[in-house]
Every structure is written in structure tokens, then in C-alpha cells.
Design a protein around this motif. Structure first.
Motif, PDB file in Angstrom:
ATOM      1  N   SER A 157      31.939  24.939  -0.543  1.00  0.00           N
ATOM      2  CA  SER A 157      33.069  25.844  -0.730  1.00  0.00           C
ATOM      3  C   SER A 157      32.703  27.300  -0.450  1.00  0.00           C
ATOM      4  N   PHE A 213      37.419  17.648   1.379  1.00  0.00           N
ATOM      5  CA  PHE A 213      38.074  18.945   1.243  1.00  0.00           C
ATOM      6  C   PHE A 213      39.434  18.946   1.943  1.00  0.00           C
ATOM      7  N   HIS A 252      40.205  24.654   0.984  1.00  0.00           N
ATOM      8  CA  HIS A 252      39.073  24.763   0.066  1.00  0.00           C
ATOM      9  C   HIS A 252      37.767  25.122   0.761  1.00  0.00           C
TER      10      HIS A 252
END
Length: 878
Positions: free
Chosen positions: A505, A529, A556
Motif C-alpha cells: 500500500s 487490491f 488501495h
């Protein structure tokens, strides 16, 4: 009568004089005597009467070393201000390989520079007393420790025959390492250490770097280390891998038939066993330098290239554990000779471990070279344990699904390598004979390990279902690396390590070169994600409602930089579906590792899935499908040398790029068809912000073989007619040119403020006419005749609606991107180029009839790999 609200009244904008006064006041705060002297003085202040802080700011604006040296010889006060800037960088840049030693080295800068840093002030004072016994001591020699000002120490790579003289197996290499160790130990303010020569690094240098973290004030500034290792297999004869390109590659790992690929690595069949551990060895028989990385202080950036020994990875694991909370950049490259060794491959099995926690140094390792999770498993072995948890029923199902996903991919290789057929495999026939016992027949190359689509029986990885006693009894290692930059070369990927040991992330830059299992990584990231819709929460309350389907999704991942040397459909789908529109800034796509035949991804798929979706944010773009350059004794077929035609841009894509929609594009590397060349020249004013371009191939040139200088002249003609274009570097074919303003002392137009690409680049972003163009907004108006061609493809692509909405908001953000500054012509002049004073020649000059126009010239240079990203990325290696 209403009165204005003071809270809503905007504050007046301070003038330039007020800003300057505030800056001076901040620097003179607490210095009442100097402040009082300034106000009491009746006349104007001279340069030397200015406060020291103001003088330091002035001297800091001088960037050229020769200018700083001349300033230091002017006055003792200026000397004290210029010396820290002169010695702030120690960079050794080798000359071209075709220059003879007599032409290039009148003074050995490496030896003389190190001696200056090592000797220091005691030698200078002693020498002065010997030659001038009655002379008073000079104040400027007191405390003259130049090394304490050095913030960056860098030794670049050079010609093979020159660099080989400094191998650590030779006397000159030992002496060089000793001098560097002595100098580094005095660099109290050192921030960056770069050793890019493949000569080897003595352990004394690592000990000197470690001493920087043991200062009395506990203020260690070292945060970046870059090491390129030498070829340890030739250490006995003292030759590096760079000087022996034809050396024999190490034997590949032997994998028994019947092995399968799990999310961790290669799992052997029950009737096969791994090689036994070699056992501890004495220090006298250990041929690698020790200690190395294990003694360094915590770092922010770590780069280790051309690794060919497992001992280096074990040492890096210690440093990564120490730098877990500070490490932001990690670059790891495996040597081409070691790409098939046992320690490089990803392995899975009950008896395997990531690292030996009981070993005090690599020579004490009591485990085999086959490591759990491969290279990545070793690097994170002290912060993440693959066997950290037991398996519940749900987790077992998850692992089983992961195995099916990996094994069902027929095109997924198991290990990395340099062979052309590495990523051009075919699924195993379901009717193949059953695997033979391990002792009867082996697969000599792990690249051949693959499974068909009809997998009938899949079981969870044994390394996960049966955790080892060490991991169950000791502390749990569940750490993650919060990296911002990750670059890997020839590193097979373990999906288990990639998923759980890296925090994706926060990652913003990702480079994968010759990394096996890359396709499974894109699939895993896309699945993990997936964008989630925004909206009110959907709970158990009766008033809760599901999120609206029309709401914008939440992304994300923060990836802004992607570079890979093999492009697959999984990568394009990942870019299209997982990354937010108009967020990707750098995209370097190559396809160099496949076997014969065209790439499976078309240039149209790249255009629709990546380029159009991120058109408003892309700053650097490289599209290249050419095969890897053949070696000296290569038998690569001729058809592979024209694979670049597959991704040669068609007219539709070229019109889109030059339409002005890609408003932030600064660097571009593409191949063209010659029929589109003049279209490109005509539409070049639509992208005035473009700084660098590289066109390695032009298809169907009318004269057969094109002349790069002639085509570069045509680009320079366009820039002369449209001075708002700020292009500085042009690479065509195998040559690179820099566009410069010609020095013309007889013309006043050179100082009249006329716009030119070089002047705009050298002045920097602050002095550039932001958005200066025909329509005043940084882009040129699009021809009405071509506008319909540029926008016709958007109506057919329903996935571009969200990107269109973002594009309308971001098209005017061009002014905030810094430009690519040009370098000093005297430092980059190529040896076969004419001197700079021959500016009036017909070859180099472009003069308009009107004397008010600028005069430009082309100068052939080497490709600036260190300044232009597309030039550096074209090699496809770290």
C-alpha cells in the motif's frame, strides 16, 4: 451598515522586498551585534561585510567546481565558505573506453583525490615548516580536514581493462581499498556511499562505514549504500565478470521430475531429498569478504547488485532487520552467472529454512544452500517467518487455492535465467508418462518445471502445514517492509513472501527485470487490491443501504513507477483495473526475454489499457519490444532482431500522443514508421513540454538506413521555428544529440530574452515562462482536421469515462513539473565532435534570416543514462 469580517479578509500578498527582509531577519535572529552594525553603517555594504550566513547562501548558489575553486583562492573568508562545497561530493567518473591512457590521465584523480582526503591538515602544516622554517603558520590550514565536508562518495564503473586493475585480488586494489577506508572513516557527514565498480569491496571499507554510526554525538548521517559486487568465481585469477564475458555459467539447479510449484517455491516429490548442508567452514577458507552489510548502521536506501554468493544475502538479512523501520528503497540484483544456482531459486519443503538464526557469521551456517522462499525468503528471514503460524481449515483452503492458481498457469516459469525460451514455455501434456524416481532421472534445468491445466490432486504446502520447532517455540516474526522503491533483477519471486512481507500500500516504484513468477505477482496484486466502492456502510441495521454502483471506487495502491522487461496481459489488466486513473507517472514496458515470435500483448492493448487511462499523469513513457541485444557468440535468429516492429506505434496512437492530451509528458521512447515521421514533426509543437526523446528504430526508411544526424537536424529546425518547444536531448538510433544555443558574441539576440530549449532548462523551473505557447495554457491548439481522428477511439472505449473526468481537472497541472536541466558542454563533449568555437559551420548551425531569432546547434554526446530516465531504462538492467 454591515462591517467587513476581518476573519474573512484575505491577507495581503507580501512583496519581494518584504520576503527578502523576512529571510534576512530570520538569519540574523540572535545576532544583535551584526544587526546593529548593519543599521549604523552609513555607506553601502561590500561583499565581505555581509553576515556570514548571507555569504553562505550566496556561495551555495555556485554549482561548478572550477568556479568554487577560483572563489576559494580569492579571500580567506570566501575560502572557508567554498571549501565545504568543493569537498561535499567525491565522484570518480571514468572516461570513454576508446580513449587511450595517455590521452585521458595526466593526473590520477582517484589516487590524488584520496590522498588529499586521507592526509589532512597535519601534513600541510609540517610541509610548510620544512620548506619555510621562519614563516608564520597559516590560519586556513588549522583544522583543514576536508573529509568531514564530504556528503557523497561515489566510484563509478568504467572501461573493463581500466577497472580490472583495481580488483581486490591485486595489490593496487588492496591499496585502493585501504585508502578509501581511511578516507571514509573521516567523513563524519557522509550520507551516500556508492561503489559501482565490479572490483570487490574490502571488509575494511564496511568497517569504516560502520564507524560512522559510533560517533560520540551519536549523529550518523549515512542513509544510502550502493554496492556492485565482483565475480567471486574468478577471484583466484583476479578477473572480474566484466572482463570475462565468455566465462562458463554455473551449473543450473537440479530438480527431480514430479516437483510442483507452491506459493512459496519448488516442492520436491516425496521420493526426492534436498542436498545435505555443507557444514560450517573456518574463516581462512571463506573466500567472501567478512564482515560486510551486517555491521552497517540503519539505512534508508540499500542497493546490492551482481550478487553471486549466498553469504552476501545472509549479511543483508541482518542489515534489513536493523533497518526495518527506516528502509525505504531496496534494490537487489543477482549476477547472470549465478542465476541458476541453488540459493537463487525459490524452494519449499519441510526441512528447509530461510536463514540459520544460530550462525554468528555466514561461515557458520549449518543449513543447505536451498533456502525457503529463495532470495526474498533469505532477505526477510529475520523479520518475517514463512512458518510463523499453524494452519486452520480456512487457511488450508486458502493455501490450496493458491497452489492451484500457480500450477494452472502453463506459461509461468519457475526460475529466472538468460535463455530466450525462459518465458516461452508450453503446458505439459496430460498424457505424459509418470515421473520417474529422483535417482533415475532429473530435470537439469529448473525452467522446465511446470504443470498442466488438468491438475487432479493439489495439497497445501508442507512448509505451511507443518511449522518447524524453531518457529513454534521462538518469537513470531510477522514484520513487513514498508518500502517506497523495490527493484529486483534475476530474483525469482515467492508469492508467499511478496504477499505477507511487503506492504504494497505504500510502494510507489516497482522494477522487475528477468524475475520469474512475475505474472503471478500481477494476478495476486490485482486480486488482493481490488478497488472497493465508496459510499455509506452496509451493516445489519435496517436503515443501512448498499453502496451505490455509480459511486467512484476507492483504490488501495500508490504505484507511480512501473518498469518491467516482459509485458503480459496480466500486467496490462493490473494497470487498468487496480490503479486509479491518472496516477501512474512512469511506465517503462519492454519485452526482451521471450523466445522467437511476437509478444502476446499488442501495442493497441498497451495504448487502451495503460496509456489512455493515465494520459494526464504520465511523465516518462518507454515502449520497446526489441529482443535483448545478442552477445558476441550468440546464435539468435535474424527474425528476433526485428521484433521491435511489433510495438512500432501506428498512426492513431502517434496522433493521440502528439495531440496535447498527455500534458505532463517529459520523456518519450518509441519506435516509428517513416510514413509517420513528418506527422510527428508537424505535431511536435503540441507537446512543448517534452524534454527528451529516444527513437531507436524507424521502419521502412526511404533510403534504407537512416542517418541519425539528419533526422535530428529536422527536429532542431522545428524547435528553431517554434522556440516554445523545450526539448534538450534527442536519441535516434545508436546516437544521442544535445540541442544547444550557439555562442554568438556578435549578436545581441542571445541575451535579449528569446526563448530556447537550453536557456529554459538551464534557468530552472523558477525562471521559465510557465505555459508559454500560442494559446497561453502550455499546449498548442490542435488542428481541426486531425481532431476527429484523435478522439474517435474514445467513443468506443467505455472504460475511459472515469479517466476523461479526471483528465479535465488535471490538464493544466503542467507548470509544477521540473524540467530536465542540461549539463555543462565542456564536461560532456564527445571526443569525435568538433570544438565549441566552430559554431558557424553549416553542419552545426541553424540561422533564420531574421537576426532576432535564436541560433541552435547539435552536439553529439553519449547517452546521459544518469540524467535521463528513458536512456537508462533502455538497457533493461539495474
Amino acid at each position: 451598515m454591515e462591517t467587513a469580517n476581518p476573519a474573512n479578509t484575505p491577507a495581503p500578498t507580501p512583496s519581494a522586498k518584504e520576503k527578502t527582509s523576512r529571510i534576512v531577519s530570520e538569519y540574523l535572529k540572535g545576532k544583535d551585534e551584526q544587526w546593529k552594525a548593519l543599521y549604523e553603517r552609513k555607506g553601502a555594504l561590500t561583499l565581505l561585510e555581509l553576515p556570514v550566513d548571507i555569504l553562505r547562501l550566496i556561495v551555495k548558489e555556485i554549482t561548478h567546481t572550477n568556479d568554487l575553486t577560483a572563489l576559494a583562492l580569492t579571500n580567506s573568508a570566501l575560502y572557508n565558505l567554498a571549501v565545504p562545497l568543493i569537498y561535499s561530493r567525491f565522484d570518480i567518473v571514468w572516461p570513454d573506453g576508446h580513449i587511450t591512457s595517455s590521452e585521458s590521465k595526466s593526473v590520477d584523480a582517484l589516487t590524488y583525490g584520496l590522498s588529499t582526503l586521507c592526509l589532512g591538515s597535519p601534513f600541510a602544516r609540517t610541509t610548510r615548516r620544512v620548506f619555510h622554517p621562519n614563516a608564520p603558520p597559516l590560519a586556513k590550514f588549522i583544522g583543514n580536514e576536508y573529509a568531514k565536508y564530504t556528503k557523497k562518495f561515489s566510484l563509478g564503473n568504467g572501461p573493463n581493462d581500466w577497472v580490472a586493475e583495481y580488483m581486490i585480488t591485486k595489490e593496487s586494489g588492496k591499496m585502493l581499498g585501504t585508502l578509501v577506508a581511511i578516507a571514509v572513516a573521516k567523513m563524519k557527514n557522509l550520507e551516500t556511499f556508492v561503489w559501482d565498480m565490479p572490483t570487490g569491496v574490502l571488509s575494511d571499507i564496511f568497517m569504516a562505514l560502520a564507524s560512522l554510526g559510533e560517533q560520540t554525538d551519536n549523529d550518523c548521517k549515512l542513509n544510502r549504500v550502493w554496492i556492485r559486487w565482483h565475480d567471486n568465481s574468478d577471484s583466484l585469477v583476479g578477473l572480474s565478470s566484466a572482463t570475462t564475458p565468455g566465462a562458463v555459467v554455473g551449473a543450473p539447479a537440479v530438480v527431480p521430475l514430479g516437483s510442483q510449484l507452491t506459493p512459496i517455491g519448488i516442492l520436491l516429490p516425496p521420493n526426492a531429498t534436498h542436498p545435505p548442508a555443507r557444514g560450517p567452514i573456518p574463516y581462512s577458507e571463506h573466500h567472501c569478504e567478512y564482515p560486510t552489510f551486517s555491521v552497517l548502521p540503519p539505512l534508508r536506501s540499500l542497493t546490492v547488485l551482481d550478487v553471486d554468493e549466498l553469504a552476501y544475502l545472509d549479511e543483508m538479512a541482518v542489515l534489513i532487520e536493523r533497518s526495518q523501520n527506516t528502509l525505504q528503497e531496496l534494490r537487489v540484483g543477482i549476477s547472470a552467472k549465478a542465476a541458476h544456482k541453488d540459493f537463487v531459486q525459490t524452494w519449499d519443503g519441510v526441512g528447509l529454512k530461510q536463514i540459520d538464526h544460530r550462525a554468528r557469521w555466514p561461515g557458520e551456517n549449518n543449513i543447505c544452500d536451498r533456502r525457503l522462499g529463495g532470495v526474498l525468503g533469505v532477505l526477510v528471514g529475520k523479520i518475517y517467518d514463512i512458518r510463523k503460524r499453524g494452519f486452520t481449515r480456512g487457511k488450508e483452503k486458502l493455501a490450496t487455492d493458491s497452489v492451484v492458481e500457480v500450477l494452472s498457469s502453463p506459461t509461468t516459469p519457475v526460475s529466472t535465467g538468460t535463455q530466450a525460451e525462459l518465458d516461452h514455455t508450453t503446458p505439459t501434456n496430460s498424457g505424459a508418462p509418470s515421473p520417474q524416481p529422483a535417482e533415475a532421472e532429473h530435470i537439469e534445468d529448473v525452467d522446465a518445471l511446470q504443470q498442466g491445466d488438468d491438475v487432479t490432486e493439489i495439497r497445501a504446502p508442507e512448509s505451511l502445514t507443518k511449522p518447524s520447532k524453531a518457529s513454534s517455540s521462538g518469537r513470531r516474526l510477522e514484520g513487513k517492509l514498508k518500502l517506497q522503491t523495490l527493484e529486483l533483477e534475476r530474483v525469482p519471486l515467492s508469492m508467499q513472501v511478496c504477499r505477507h512481507a511487503i506492504d504494497w500500500s505504500v510502494l510507489s516504484s516497482l522494477t522487475l527485470l528477468e524475475c520469474a513468477q512475475h505474472e503471478n505477482l500481477w494476478k495476486m496484486l490485482r486480486k488482493q487490491f481490488q478497488p472497493t466502492p465508496l459510499g455509506p456502510g452496509f451493516g445489519i441495521s435496517s436503515s443501512s443501504k448498499p453502496p451505490a454502483s455509480s459511486s467512484a471506487p476507492q483504490y488501495h495502491l500508490a504505484l507511480k513507477y512501473i518498469h518491467t522487461d516482459i509485458t503480459t496481459s496480466a500486467l496490462i489488466t493490473f494497470i487498468k483495473e487496480t490503479l486509479a486513473p491518472n496516477t501512474l507517472e512512469v511506465l517503462f514496458l519492454q519485452d526482451r526475454r521471450r523466445g522467437s515470435g511476437p509478444p502476446p500483448v499488442t501495442v493497441d492493448a498497451i495504448f487502451k489499457g495503460a496509456m489512455k487511462r493515465h494520459r494526464a499523469s504520465l511523465q516518462k513513457l518507454l515502449i520497446d519490444s526489441s529482443a535483448k541485444p545478442p552477445g558476441q557468440n550468440s546464435t539468435t535468429p535474424i527474425s528476433d532482431n526485428i521484433r521491435w516492429r511489433v510495438w512500432s506505434l501506428n498512426t492513431e496512437i502517434l496522433l493521440y500522443i502528439t495531440s496535447g492530451r498527455m500534458c505532463n509528458l517529459r520523456e518519450l521512447a518509441i519506435s516509428l514508421d517513416y510514413k509517420d515521421w513528418h506527422t510527428f514533426l508537424q505535431r511536435l509543437p503540441n507537446i512543448p513540454q517534452l524534454r527528451s526523446i529516444n527513437i531507436p528504430h524507424i521502419a521502412d526508411y526511404v533510403a534504407g538506413t537512416f542517418e541519425p544526424r539528419e533526422l535530428a537536424h529536422q527536429i532542431a529546425d522545428i524547435i528553431t521555428l517554434r522556440p516554445e518547444i523545450r526539448m534538450c536531448y534527442v536519441g535516434i538510433g545508436a546516437k544521442c544529440f544535445e540541442i544547444l544555443e550557439a555562442r554568438d558574441t556578435g549578436s545581441s539576440s542571445m541575451t535579449s530574452g528569446a526563448s530556447s530549449p537550453v536557456a529554459a532548462a538551464e534557468d530552472g523551473p523558477a525562471s521559465q515562462p510557465n505555459g508559454s505557447s500560442a494559446n497561453g495554457n502550455g499546449t498548442m491548439p490542435v488542428d481541426q482536421g486531425n481532431q476527429g481522428e484523435d478522439t474517435s477511439d474514445e467513443d468506443d472505449d467505455e472504460d475511459e469515462e472515469a479517466a476523461d473526468a479526471d483528465d479535465s481537472e488535471d490538464t493544466d497541472d503542467d507548470d509544477h513539473t521540473p524540467t530536465t536541466a542540461t549539463s555543462d558542454p565542456d564536461e560532456t563533449q564527445s571526443d569525435n565532435e568538433a570544438p565549441a568555437d566552430e559554431d558557424d559551420s553549416d553542419d552545426d548551425g541553424f540561422i533564420e534570416p531574421d537576426r532576432g531569432c535564436v541560433k541552435l546547434r547539435l552536439r553529439e554526446i553519449l547517452f546521459y543514462d544518469d540524467k535521463v530516465a528513458i536512456f537508462r531504462a533502455r538497457h533493461g538492467k539495474l
